[in-house]
Structure formats: structure tokens, C-alpha cells
Design a protein around this motif. Structure first.
Motif, PDB file in Angstrom:
ATOM      1  N   VAL A   1      10.710 -20.743   8.014  1.00  0.00           N
ATOM      2  CA  VAL A   1      10.155 -19.449   7.608  1.00  0.00           C
ATOM      3  C   VAL A   1       8.765 -19.284   8.208  1.00  0.00           C
ATOM      4  N   ALA A   2       8.540 -18.180   8.906  1.00  0.00           N
ATOM      5  CA  ALA A   2       7.239 -17.882   9.503  1.00  0.00           C
ATOM      6  C   ALA A   2       6.926 -16.415   9.243  1.00  0.00           C
ATOM      7  N   GLY A   3       5.633 -16.089   9.192  1.00  0.00           N
ATOM      8  CA  GLY A   3       5.267 -14.710   8.896  1.00  0.00           C
ATOM      9  C   GLY A   3       4.009 -14.273   9.590  1.00  0.00           C
ATOM     10  N   THR A   4       3.719 -12.980   9.480  1.00  0.00           N
ATOM     11  CA  THR A   4       2.470 -12.445  10.003  1.00  0.00           C
ATOM     12  C   THR A   4       1.324 -12.900   9.103  1.00  0.00           C
ATOM     13  N   ARG A   5       0.083 -12.641   9.510  1.00  0.00           N
ATOM     14  CA  ARG A   5      -1.065 -13.161   8.773  1.00  0.00           C
ATOM     15  C   ARG A   5      -2.068 -12.066   8.433  1.00  0.00           C
ATOM     16  N   MET A   6      -1.575 -10.997   7.886  1.00  0.00           N
ATOM     17  CA  MET A   6      -2.447  -9.909   7.474  1.00  0.00           C
ATOM     18  C   MET A   6      -3.029 -10.211   6.096  1.00  0.00           C
ATOM     19  N   ALA A   7      -4.289  -9.847   5.885  1.00  0.00           N
ATOM     20  CA  ALA A   7      -4.933 -10.046   4.587  1.00  0.00           C
ATOM     21  C   ALA A   7      -4.641  -8.861   3.677  1.00  0.00           C
ATOM     22  N   CYS A   8      -4.436  -9.149   2.402  1.00  0.00           N
ATOM     23  CA  CYS A   8      -4.135  -8.124   1.404  1.00  0.00           C
ATOM     24  C   CYS A   8      -4.954  -8.390   0.149  1.00  0.00           C
TER      25      CYS A   8
ATOM     26  N   ASP B   1       0.817  -1.213   0.000  1.00  0.00           N
ATOM     27  CA  ASP B   1       0.000   0.000   0.000  1.00  0.00           C
ATOM     28  C   ASP B   1       0.846   1.256   0.000  1.00  0.00           C
ATOM     29  N   ASN B   2       2.019   1.198   0.625  1.00  0.00           N
ATOM     30  CA  ASN B   2       2.905   2.352   0.689  1.00  0.00           C
ATOM     31  C   ASN B   2       4.130   2.167  -0.203  1.00  0.00           C
ATOM     32  N   GLY B   3       3.981   1.333  -1.218  1.00  0.00           N
ATOM     33  CA  GLY B   3       5.065   1.152  -2.174  1.00  0.00           C
ATOM     34  C   GLY B   3       6.144   0.183  -1.748  1.00  0.00           C
ATOM     35  N   GLN B   4       5.882  -0.610  -0.694  1.00  0.00           N
ATOM     36  CA  GLN B   4       6.913  -1.513  -0.214  1.00  0.00           C
ATOM     37  C   GLN B   4       7.170  -2.637  -1.227  1.00  0.00           C
ATOM     38  N   PRO B   5       8.419  -2.866  -1.584  1.00  0.00           N
ATOM     39  CA  PRO B   5       8.748  -3.981  -2.479  1.00  0.00           C
ATOM     40  C   PRO B   5       8.876  -5.276  -1.699  1.00  0.00           C
TER      41      PRO B   5
ATOM     42  N   ALA C   1      27.120 -15.694   3.150  1.00  0.00           N
ATOM     43  CA  ALA C   1      27.436 -16.405   4.385  1.00  0.00           C
ATOM     44  C   ALA C   1      26.999 -17.859   4.315  1.00  0.00           C
ATOM     45  N   ALA C   2      27.687 -18.703   5.070  1.00  0.00           N
ATOM     46  CA  ALA C   2      27.340 -20.121   5.102  1.00  0.00           C
ATOM     47  C   ALA C   2      25.952 -20.327   5.680  1.00  0.00           C
ATOM     48  N   GLN C   3      25.567 -19.476   6.627  1.00  0.00           N
ATOM     49  CA  GLN C   3      24.243 -19.554   7.212  1.00  0.00           C
ATOM     50  C   GLN C   3      23.942 -18.267   7.961  1.00  0.00           C
ATOM     51  N   GLY C   4      22.666 -18.067   8.297  1.00  0.00           N
ATOM     52  CA  GLY C   4      22.278 -16.866   9.020  1.00  0.00           C
ATOM     53  C   GLY C   4      20.775 -16.784   9.118  1.00  0.00           C
ATOM     54  N   THR C   5      20.274 -15.603   9.476  1.00  0.00           N
ATOM     55  CA  THR C   5      18.838 -15.377   9.548  1.00  0.00           C
ATOM     56  C   THR C   5      18.413 -14.434   8.421  1.00  0.00           C
ATOM     57  N   VAL C   6      17.171 -14.593   7.982  1.00  0.00           N
ATOM     58  CA  VAL C   6      16.629 -13.774   6.908  1.00  0.00           C
ATOM     59  C   VAL C   6      15.282 -13.226   7.352  1.00  0.00           C
ATOM     60  N   SER C   7      14.978 -11.998   6.949  1.00  0.00           N
ATOM     61  CA  SER C   7      13.682 -11.401   7.268  1.00  0.00           C
ATOM     62  C   SER C   7      13.334 -10.438   6.145  1.00  0.00           C
ATOM     63  N   GLY C   8      12.094  -9.945   6.177  1.00  0.00           N
ATOM     64  CA  GLY C   8      11.698  -8.997   5.151  1.00  0.00           C
ATOM     65  C   GLY C   8      10.210  -9.022   4.895  1.00  0.00           C
ATOM     66  N   THR C   9       9.828  -8.653   3.676  1.00  0.00           N
ATOM     67  CA  THR C   9       8.432  -8.653   3.264  1.00  0.00           C
ATOM     68  C   THR C   9       8.266  -9.608   2.089  1.00  0.00           C
ATOM     69  N   SER C  10       7.178 -10.367   2.104  1.00  0.00           N
ATOM     70  CA  SER C  10       6.978 -11.401   1.087  1.00  0.00           C
ATOM     71  C   SER C  10       5.845 -11.082   0.120  1.00  0.00           C
ATOM     72  N   GLY C  11       5.420  -9.824   0.077  1.00  0.00           N
ATOM     73  CA  GLY C  11       4.367  -9.431  -0.835  1.00  0.00           C
ATOM     74  C   GLY C  11       3.193  -8.806  -0.113  1.00  0.00           C
ATOM     75  N   CYS C  12       2.859  -9.381   1.038  1.00  0.00           N
ATOM     76  CA  CYS C  12       1.783  -8.857   1.872  1.00  0.00           C
ATOM     77  C   CYS C  12       2.248  -8.755   3.313  1.00  0.00           C
ATOM     78  N   ASN C  13       2.817  -9.837   3.820  1.00  0.00           N
ATOM     79  CA  ASN C  13       3.213  -9.927   5.218  1.00  0.00           C
ATOM     80  C   ASN C  13       4.724  -9.860   5.394  1.00  0.00           C
ATOM     81  N   ARG C  14       5.127  -9.679   6.642  1.00  0.00           N
ATOM     82  CA  ARG C  14       6.539  -9.726   7.010  1.00  0.00           C
ATOM     83  C   ARG C  14       6.876 -11.158   7.414  1.00  0.00           C
ATOM     84  N   PHE C  15       8.113 -11.581   7.136  1.00  0.00           N
ATOM     85  CA  PHE C  15       8.515 -12.951   7.449  1.00  0.00           C
ATOM     86  C   PHE C  15       9.889 -12.956   8.091  1.00  0.00           C
ATOM     87  N   THR C  16      10.178 -14.054   8.778  1.00  0.00           N
ATOM     88  CA  THR C  16      11.506 -14.306   9.334  1.00  0.00           C
ATOM     89  C   THR C  16      11.823 -15.781   9.139  1.00  0.00           C
ATOM     90  N   GLY C  17      13.073 -16.111   9.169  1.00  0.00           N
ATOM     91  CA  GLY C  17      13.497 -17.498   9.020  1.00  0.00           C
ATOM     92  C   GLY C  17      15.006 -17.576   9.058  1.00  0.00           C
TER      93      GLY C  17
END
Length: 275
Positions: free
Chosen positions: A119-126, A74-78, A89-105
């Protein structure tokens, strides 16, 4: 069939070739020989320092050569993937936006690319287009990606990478500004730390053209001001009021359409849902 190397694949993408040519090039990448093991392939960080990096999904090509639309928020977030230890890196943590919700993993290197775990994320409807793309992306992340193309940064163009999913889709990412962006140089001696309050919604504003800006102030009772640039490292969520600790620094020789003052996120002091 002509064989495209990893560098050839991204040279087409960087030069903005016609859609048919680029589709053919990426199609050859998808159907050509298996990519080399990352153990022998050049790493993306050969000419860059290690550290966190932030990547945006800019292109999604399906096996038949057609492109999926990549709607922004809605606010132009990619769609953003932020790797805490860097993409190499050989390994680490990742987070961000997946199109609608934010995710981590978490993520880790494989012999041919990268894998994502837990990988887990929020559950907002879009709106449906964003939900459909997000579902497809999260499903693709359940199996490892194979690296079929890389390109170091050149001039104002960020580093790029193309991954192939288990379903034969090609996902092209480009490195963006953010926490620890490799290649970003900050003159710490000439920077200052400050606390800023960020409003829960960005607003339309006019710079060189129409854009959206943050509203910010120096204290809870101060008047709102507009901030035209990015806040490097902030994964902004609409509807949330932020109190941030940032580093403010001057950018030497900024582009004509960019601010000479920039902010880099140091810490999120508080985040409160707006009433």
C-alpha cells in the motif's frame, strides 16, 4: 454472554439501532467465537455478479466500544476502497482515499478475511483529525482484517461488511456507487458516450437540499454547467481539471430526490493540475 452471528451483527447496523445497543452487538462480535473460514462462509457475491466494487467506511468502533469520528474531505469525499476485481476475488488491486490522501495497493483473500499488500499513497497534508484517522487506518492495513459480519444488499441499502483489525477495532463498510457496482444495470442500447470537461473544484448548489455539484462543460471554451449527480467510478481529486469519456444513461424509476440521467466513467482522457 449472548453470541451474535455475522448476519445478526449487520442486522443491528442496517436497522440503525440505538448507539448503546449497536455497540453491544458489535462488541459481542469482537469478543465472541472466532469467525468461520471464508472457505465455508457464504460469499458476498452469491446473489451478485462479479466485477469491480466500491466501498465506503461508515463506522469505526474501538475495542472499548467508543466510536471514532470519520471526517470527510474538503469536498465531502468519504473514505473509499475500490476493489478492481471485487471484494470476493482471490486477489486484485485496491485504490481509493484513506482520509486525506489517495492510496493504491493490492489485496488478497485469507482463510478468515482479507489482507492488503504494498500500500502506497500521496503525501498531502490535511487537518489533524483527518491525518490521525488516516495514519490509524494505514497502520491497521499492515495486518490482515478478519471478517466478522456480512449482509447482502436489500432494497436501497448496499451490501455491508464488518472487518476486525489486529488491534480489535471494528470497521464497517457499505457498498457505494462506482465503477462496476454489482447489481447496477445499464441499458447500453439506450446510452450514449460523450466527452466532458470537469472543473477542479466542486461548488455548493441546491437540489432537494444543500449539496455540492461538479461543474462541467462539453468543450474547453463552453460555459460551465452544474452536474448534480455522481460520476460513477471517478476518484475525484480537488485541484485537478479532468477530461473524461463517460457513458450517459437513463435510470428507470429514479428516486424523487435523484436525477434520471447518470454518468459512468469509461476513461480519464487527461488530468491537469489547475493553476
Amino acid at each position: 454472554m449472548q453470541t451474535f452471528t455475522r448476519d445478526t451483527c449487520l442486522r443491528f447496523a442496517r436497522r440503525g439501532a440505538a448507539a448503546a445497543v449497536l455497540a453491544g452487538a458489535l462488541g459481542a462480535c469482537a469478543t465472541g467465537p472466532a469467525p468461520e473460514s471464508t472457505a465455508t462462509a457464504p460469499a458476498l457475491n452469491q446473489t451478485q455478479s462479479s466485477g469491480p466494487s466500491r466501498w465506503e467506511l461508515i463506522r469505526w468502533q474501538q475495542p472499548d466500544g467508543t466510536l471514532r469520528d470519520i471526517p470527510h474531505g474538503d469536498n465531502g469525499q468519504p473514505i473509499i476502497f475500490e476493489f478492481n476485481s471485487g471484494i470476493d476475488a482471490a486477489q486484485g488491486t485496491v485504490s481509493g482515499t484513506s482520509g486525506c490522501n489517495r492510496f493504491t495497493g493490492s489485496y488478497g483473500k485469507t482463510d478468515t478475511g482479507i489482507r492488503f499488500d504494498r500500500v502506497a499513497g500521496t503525501r498531502m497534508a490535511c487537518p489533524p483529525p483527518r491525518m490521525e484517522l488516516e495514519s490509524a487506518l494505514l497502520k491497521a492495513m499492515q495486518t490482515p482484517f478478519v471478517t466478522v459480519g456480512t449482509q447482502p444488499s436489500a432494497g436501497s441499502t448496499g451490501r455491508q461488511i464488518i472487518w476486525k483489525t489486529a488491534g480489535e477495532d471494528l470497521l464497517q463498510f457499505v457498498e457505494r456507487e462506482g465503477v462496476g457496482q454489482r447489481g447496477a444495470r445499464i441499458d447500453a442500447a439506450g446510452s450514449v458516450e460523450k466527452t466532458v470537461y470537469i472543473d477542479s473544484q466542486r461548488v455548493e448548489c441546491t437540489g432537494v437540499g444543500r449539496m455540492t455539484c461538479y461543474r462541467w462543460r462539453e468543450s474547453p471554451d463552453a460555459p460551465w454547467q452544474l452536474w448534480y449527480g455522481p460520476i460513477e467510478g471517478l476518484d475525484f481529486e480537488p485541484g485537478i481539471l479532468y477530461k473524461l469519456r463517460v457513458r450517459e444513461y437513463k435510470v428507470p424509476n429514479p428516486p424523487a430526490d435523484a436525477s434520471s440521467i447518470r454518468w459512468q466513467l469509461l476513461s480519464v482522457e487527461s488530468r491537469t493540475r489547475a493553476n
